[in-house]
Design an enzyme around this catalytic site. Sequence first.
Site, PDB file in Angstrom:
ATOM      1  N   ASN A  69       0.820  -1.219   0.000  1.00  0.00           N
ATOM      2  CA  ASN A  69       0.000   0.000   0.000  1.00  0.00           C
ATOM      3  C   ASN A  69       0.853   1.268   0.000  1.00  0.00           C
ATOM      4  O   ASN A  69       0.425   2.332  -0.436  1.00  0.00           O
ATOM      5  CB  ASN A  69      -0.876   0.089   1.262  1.00  0.00           C
ATOM      6  CG  ASN A  69      -1.860  -1.049   1.423  1.00  0.00           C
ATOM      7  OD1 ASN A  69      -2.247  -1.365   2.528  1.00  0.00           O
ATOM      8  ND2 ASN A  69      -2.270  -1.668   0.324  1.00  0.00           N
ATOM      9  N   CYS A 188      -6.041  -2.762  -9.117  1.00  0.00           N
ATOM     10  CA  CYS A 188      -4.681  -2.211  -9.014  1.00  0.00           C
ATOM     11  C   CYS A 188      -3.642  -3.316  -8.894  1.00  0.00           C
ATOM     12  O   CYS A 188      -2.544  -3.216  -9.426  1.00  0.00           O
ATOM     13  CB  CYS A 188      -4.562  -1.308  -7.798  1.00  0.00           C
ATOM     14  SG  CYS A 188      -5.408   0.235  -7.975  1.00  0.00           S
TER      15      CYS A 188
END
Length: 268
Positions: A69, A188
């Site tokens: 992340n 993603c």
Amino acid sequence: MNLSKNQIEKYSRQIILKEIGGIGQEKLLNSTISVVGLGALGSPVVYYLAAAGVGYLNLIDFDVVEPSNLHRQILHQLEDVGKQKTLSAMEKIKKINPDCKIEFHNIKIQNQNVIELLKGSDFVIEGSDNLPTKMLINDTCEYLGIPFTIAGVLRFYGQIMTVDPNQKTLCYRCVFGDAQSNPVGMSCSQAGIIGILPGVFGCLEANEAIKSVLNIGTLLVNKILSIDLLNMNFNTIDLKKNEKCFACNSPSLKFITENNYGFNELCH
Ligand SMILES: [Zn+2]
């Protein structure tokens, strides 16, 4: 004007803007903005709204911080890996603006809890990474009459639009009602993303929230802004409301609570 000396000093650079002023700052301090998703889009949103003096932030995310992340979710840092994103966000907000009051929900937003989570918001920012959540937020905000902004980002490319049920603008479902997945059919994790992209779009979302709360400028309604950061193309396209779209023409609580929105097909 009821601002304290400390507040006037803290927000002086935006108070001197004629569009904001002391009255606008008070409005921000009394406003409640909900942020759905504390990931890549939510990161700049939270930073900028807290810094601008938005009084109440309602944060919703069920996830924990992962190493993958960090290249784009700048709210979270190395030491936060494994931590709940809501907790990580709260810690950052306290450092930027301890006066900002935070309500947090470490929960997956779904059709059974969405009304309770969003009602009372002055504005909602949609910052999730999936179509079912975007549709759910769209339908719920239409039903509750809450303006919101919604963005989608992938690779170097993204889109953003704002919807204002009170102005009877077109909604996300008008445009993407038939979509089965995101624009290229991948997440993603499969398609990749440049970290700056959600940074740009999150800033735009925060800007729309502030404008809406203050009722200034022109919102990105009845149009969609597409940005291609690889080639630096910025295009705004005017769109027409779909008169057959039930979400913005006749919003239904029954649909929201009974439709499963395709959450079951989501893979994480
Ligand atoms: Zn619609």
